[in-house]
Design an enzyme around this catalytic site. Structure first.
Site, PDB file in Angstrom:
ATOM      1  N   LEU A  28      85.668 -69.843  69.738  1.00  0.00           N
ATOM      2  CA  LEU A  28      86.124 -70.946  70.789  1.00  0.00           C
ATOM      3  C   LEU A  28      86.852 -72.222  71.652  1.00  0.00           C
ATOM      4  CD1 LEU A  28      85.319 -68.786  73.663  1.00  0.00           C
ATOM      5  CD2 LEU A  28      86.456 -67.847  72.184  1.00  0.00           C
ATOM      6  N   ASP A  29      88.128 -72.311  71.764  1.00  0.00           N
ATOM      7  CA  ASP A  29      88.742 -73.834  72.031  1.00  0.00           C
ATOM      8  C   ASP A  29      87.619 -74.581  72.813  1.00  0.00           C
ATOM      9  OD1 ASP A  29      90.188 -72.925  70.306  1.00  0.00           O
ATOM     10  OD2 ASP A  29      92.272 -72.631  71.366  1.00  0.00           O
ATOM     11  N   LYS A  30      87.632 -75.650  72.407  1.00  0.00           N
ATOM     12  CA  LYS A  30      86.452 -75.873  73.886  1.00  0.00           C
ATOM     13  C   LYS A  30      87.097 -76.678  75.056  1.00  0.00           C
ATOM     14  CE  LYS A  30      86.159 -81.538  75.098  1.00  0.00           C
ATOM     15  NZ  LYS A  30      87.077 -82.641  74.692  1.00  0.00           N
TER      16      LYS A  30
END
Length: 241
Positions: free
Chosen positions: A104-106
């Site tokens: 998952l993106d930051k």
């Protein structure tokens, strides 16, 4: 489970590298059934023998499975030189070889499976599996029924192939902000953000709610986690067959 070398047991349980745990054994910091360990190569019956290291019981877990509600600002990685990782959030882990299944993106929140079961992870992430992943998103500006149709047909996000059909459900569409649910079956880099960008929208908030049969526990606050239940794990393994 059977027998395992003492140094492997201790290393897998997070007491250090093989060489580090051998030092603990030599310093008489490790006991087996109440007696000082005979050596790092000593065979341990993980079902019968009682092992302690520095006075604490050592339990062997071949595999661990955690559901994490990933908070924003934490990276989906095992180690990172700058940011805190999702694995570091699992404070009670017994295994030192845990990793996140997928990314998952930051700045993205939500469901993330943390495990050391590489076979299950590979099956869930295999491109041909098309495992459903559902997200809640807030985007700038209105989202229309035309967007719903475009998502269902597949979008050009700058790659060789268009995205696979996705299911977009509009919860609320407004001039400044829209709230939607999106289910995709792929895991391309920044895919959700790129899909909305393709229709002229920008994602302001993104949270993953489910992956396959696994659904985020609503009781988990961002940053919190728990072990998978037996039924959850069984269903996930069935899907990963």
């Amino acid at each position: 489970m059977g027998q395992i070398r003492l140094d492997k047991l201790l290393a897998d349980a997070g007491y250090g590298t093989r060489s580090q745990v051998r030092q603990l054994v030599r310093k008489k910091q490790v006991t087996v059934n109440g007696e000082p360990a005979k050596g790092a190569e000593q065979k341990i019956d993980v079902d019968e023998d009682q092992v302690q290291c520095m006075g604490r019981p050592v339990f062997y877990a071949e595999y661990e499975y955690y559901m994490l509600n990933k908070p924003a600002g934490v990276v989906s990685a095992v180690t990172d030189s700058r940011d805190k990782t999702v694995v570091e959030l699992i404070e009670e882990r017994q295994r030192r070889d845990l990793f996140p299944v997928g990314r998952l993106d930051k700045d993205t929140e939500g469901l993330l499976l943390i495990t050391n079961d590489g076979i299950l992870a590979n099956r869930l992430l295999a491109p041909g599996r098309h495992v459903d992943k559902t997200y809640y998103a807030e985007v700038d500006g209105p989202v229309t029924q035309m967007d719903v149709r475009l998502f269902a047909e597949g979008l050009d996000i700058g790659e060789e192939k268009r995205t696979l059909p996705a299911r977009l459900v509009i919860e609320e569409s407004g001039r400044e902000l829209s709230k939607v649910w999106l289910t995709i079956t792929e895991g391309k880099f920044h895919q959700v953000k790129r899909m909305f960008q393709a229709v002229g929208r920008r994602v302001l908030f993104l949270k993953r709610l489910s992956m396959g049969t696994l659904t985020l526990d609503p009781e988990l606050k961002p940053g919190e986690y728990r072990k998978l239940t037996d039924p959850e794990l069984l269903e996930l393994k069935r899907q990963g067959r």
